[in-house]
Write an enzyme that holds these catalytic residues in place. Structure first.
Site, PDB file in Angstrom:
ATOM      1  CB  CYS A  39      -1.064   3.676  -3.962  1.00 16.20           C
ATOM      2  SG  CYS A  39      -0.863   2.964  -5.245  1.00 16.20           S
ATOM      3  CG  HIS A  40      -2.623   4.869   0.009  1.00 12.86           C
ATOM      4  ND1 HIS A  40      -3.745   5.403  -0.375  1.00 12.86           N
ATOM      5  CD2 HIS A  40      -3.117   3.413  -0.380  1.00 12.86           C
ATOM      6  CE1 HIS A  40      -4.693   4.698  -1.018  1.00 12.86           C
ATOM      7  NE2 HIS A  40      -4.355   3.506  -1.006  1.00 12.86           N
ATOM      8  CB  CYS A  74      -1.029   0.294   1.209  1.00 17.03           C
ATOM      9  SG  CYS A  74      -1.851  -1.461   1.572  1.00 17.03           S
ATOM     10  CG  MET A 102      -8.897   0.536  -3.084  1.00 18.64           C
ATOM     11  SD  MET A 102      -7.335   0.919  -2.213  1.00 18.64           S
ATOM     12  CE  MET A 102      -7.537   0.021  -0.622  1.00 18.64           C
ATOM     13  CG  HIS A 109       8.468   8.775 -11.915  1.00 24.09           C
ATOM     14  ND1 HIS A 109       8.242   8.280 -10.681  1.00 24.09           N
ATOM     15  CD2 HIS A 109       8.853   8.070 -12.727  1.00 24.09           C
ATOM     16  CE1 HIS A 109       8.897   7.104 -10.612  1.00 24.09           C
ATOM     17  NE2 HIS A 109       8.875   6.633 -11.949  1.00 24.09           N
ATOM     18  CG  HIS A 120       7.482   5.632 -16.324  1.00 23.25           C
ATOM     19  ND1 HIS A 120       8.674   5.071 -16.987  1.00 23.25           N
ATOM     20  CD2 HIS A 120       7.710   5.299 -15.093  1.00 23.25           C
ATOM     21  CE1 HIS A 120       9.364   4.697 -15.974  1.00 23.25           C
ATOM     22  NE2 HIS A 120       8.677   4.882 -14.709  1.00 23.25           N
TER      23      HIS A 120
END
Length: 571
Positions: free
Chosen positions: A77-78, A74, A115, A354, A396
């Protein structure tokens, strides 16, 4: 036991929860989730249990189990502190009010916003879903910091500079050696690009993210996701480690000083945790200076406690490192001419920076702000933002690809995780001012899930991989465009099929990389640790198979970097 007796009620509630949480967030594609939801190396780090009295109770054992699951599945992402990144914040001020049952449905069934459906996909059991629903209502535990004392304990000079060769001691064509990441074994393979033979398998940190060359081309620096840097001397009879250092608990980026007069003098690395970057001696990796990146976001001017260092490049115009800070959306120009009186120019670009690379002139740094769907062009000569360019969904680029477009002049290209588009951005403000720093054309590739795009000054082809696309036919092949005739679309090369692997592995084809001469393109065919993988070499002139490199030691090959092209920023 079912969470609810009525299947109708269950589906309806799941839909309601997903809609409620996702109502203000755009849909995230499966390739994006595959990329963002990677495991964090912080899963194994000790942390102090932090309990919220308003949250449902958890035992110490439950808390530790949930923490491990969170960092494995997790945190990407979080966020480490659950403040949100690609995914929404999951802090107690937001989760306690939702309640355990609501959160269980959300975790079990996922949401249209991206999610994952952790329970219904089989990735989590009902018990684990309940565990996670309670865990995210407690205060997030903070991993330990990592300062100079911690770094010094990990610093090893295996062969001091005075004991290293004074001249090249091998017969290898160093310029054409490839450094290939063996992701799951914590190694890199050094491969002779001329003979296609493995020179050495070098022990490194876990899941090496990138390889970078010193300005002189003598030293290879690699950094693992666990924050460990290895310094490899290419002059040795068999190139191998001469120094190592761990600069944090999780990391992605490393580079060395390239400005005239400072060649090989310094190295720099950036960490995901703690949020910081470190300047080191270029010949021993001795840590000299640590700089934190915690601060305010560029858009809302809100404090962010864990802005990760996403990428670093070395400027050719000034004695500066270009440090990109992900969550705050800032590009830092770090002047290393006097590290005792360090000067940092802070440029507000866009959030969720990124990776990126230099344009053909090396004056402009083009960096992807992936969740903002923008490319920021930074002028390294003037030290300022030139332009923010809107592109496709989740750019990307890797380092991107530079070539001369028959209509628009010099352009830089990026692929996307979230859609099939390939954006071409003009980069010549002198002879092609009307096209400079604008998206001048959009090519249609095979699909979303692209990680790397590549060409070479001596090539007429542009290659784009799609290793994270859910369609195996797409993830196991590459698209090739003719630069002189882009309108005719792409040719598909069945790279995984050419590899001739025996088993049923994933065979994801990743990261096209040219040899020094620009007449060969190398690809990694990446399968699981217990499956056979390979490298495939394509003749760039004919687009035909030239060689397949197989070896039991080539386990989970992912990124690979040609020494000369990496040293000179050729892409």
């Amino acid at each position: 036991m079912k969470m609810f007796r009525s299947a109708v009620t269950l589906v309806a509630l799941a839909s309601l929860v997903a809609t409620g949480i996702a109502q203000d967030k755009k849909t995230v594609t499966q390739p994006e989730m595959n990329y963002q939801a990677g495991a964090s190396t912080l899963a194994s780090e000790p942390m102090v249990q932090s309990l919220n009295p308003k949250a449902p109770p958890m035992t110490q054992a439950e808390f530790e189990q949930a923490r491990k699951i969170y960092f494995e599945r997790c945190a990407g992402c979080h966020g480490v502190l659950r403040k949100g990144a690609t995914g929404k914040p999951l802090t107690p001020d937001l989760t306690v009010g939702k309640g355990t049952d609501y959160l269980k449905i959300f975790i079990a069934y996922g949401s249209p916003a991206g999610m994952p459906n952790w329970q219904t996909s089989g990735e989590m059991s009902e018990k684990e879903v309940d565990l996670m629903a309670r865990y995210i209502q407690h205060d997030p535990p903070q991993p330990p910091e990592w300062g100079m004392e911690d770094m010094k304990k990990t610093w090893k000079v295996l062969i001091p500079p005075a004991q290293r060769p004074t001249k090249k001691m091998n017969s290898y064509n160093i310029d054409n050696i490839f450094s290939t990441t063996l992701r799951d074994t914590g190694e890199v393979a050094l491969i002779d690009g001329d003979s296609k033979q493995i020179i050495n398998i070098v022990k490194t940190g876990y899941a090496v993210h990138i390889s970078r060359m010193s300005a002189s081309g003598r030293y290879l620096f690699v950094i693992g996701r666990d924050g460990k840097i290895n310094m490899i001397d290419m002059w040795m009879e068999k190139p191998d480690n001469v120094a190592e250092l761990r600069i944090g608990l999780e990391a992605r980026s490393v580079d060395t000083s390239k400005y005239k007069g400072y060649e090989d003098k310094y190295a720099i690395a950036g960490a995901y945790w703690p949020p910081q970057y470190v300047i080191m001696k270029g010949d021993t990796l001795e840590p000299l200076k640590i700089m934190g990146t915690r601060g305010m976001t560029v858009d809302k001017q809100e404090y962010h406690p864990e802005p990760r260092v996403a990428s670093i490049v070395a400027s050719h115009f000034k004695p500066e490192f270009v440090v990109n800070v992900k969550e705050t959306g800032k590009t830092l120009l770090v002047d290393y001419s006097n590290i005792d009186a360090l000067k940092v120019t802070e440029i507000g670009t866009a959030r969720f920076l990124h990776d990126g690379g230099l344009d053909a002139s090396k004056r402009y740094f083009m960096v992807a702000a992936n969740n903002s769907n923008k490319i920021a062009a930074v002028d390294l000569k003037e030290g300022k933002l030139t332009q923010l360019v809107d592109v496709g969904k989740i750019p990307h680029p890797g380092r991107g690809a530079n070539f001369v477009h028959p209509k628009y002049g010099p352009v830089w290209a990026t692929g996307h995780l979230g859609d099939e588009s390939i954006s071409l951005i003009g980069t010549d403000p002198v002879k092609n001012k009307q096209h400079a720093f604008k998206q001048v054309e959009v090519l249609k590739g095979q699909g979303g899930g692209a990680l790397f795009i590549k060409t070479h000054p001596k090539s007429q082809h542009l290659y784009s991989d799609t290793p994270l696309n859910p369609d195996a036919k797409v993830s196991q092949s590459v698209a090739v465009f003719d630069i002189k005739n882009l309108s005719k679309g792409y040719t598909v090369l069945p790279i995984a099929e050419w590899a001739g692997l025996k088993d049923d592995g994933a065979k994801r084809v990743v990261q096209p990389e040219y040899n020094k001469a620009g007449d060969e393109v190398w690809f990694a065919v990446w399968s699981a640790k217990n499956k056979e993988s390979a490298l495939v070499v394509v003749d760039d002139k004919t687009l035909k198979l030239k060689a397949v490199i197989k070896d039991p030691r080539l386990i989970t090959p992912t990124g690979h970097f040609n020494v000369y092209n990496t040293q000179h920023d050729v892409y």
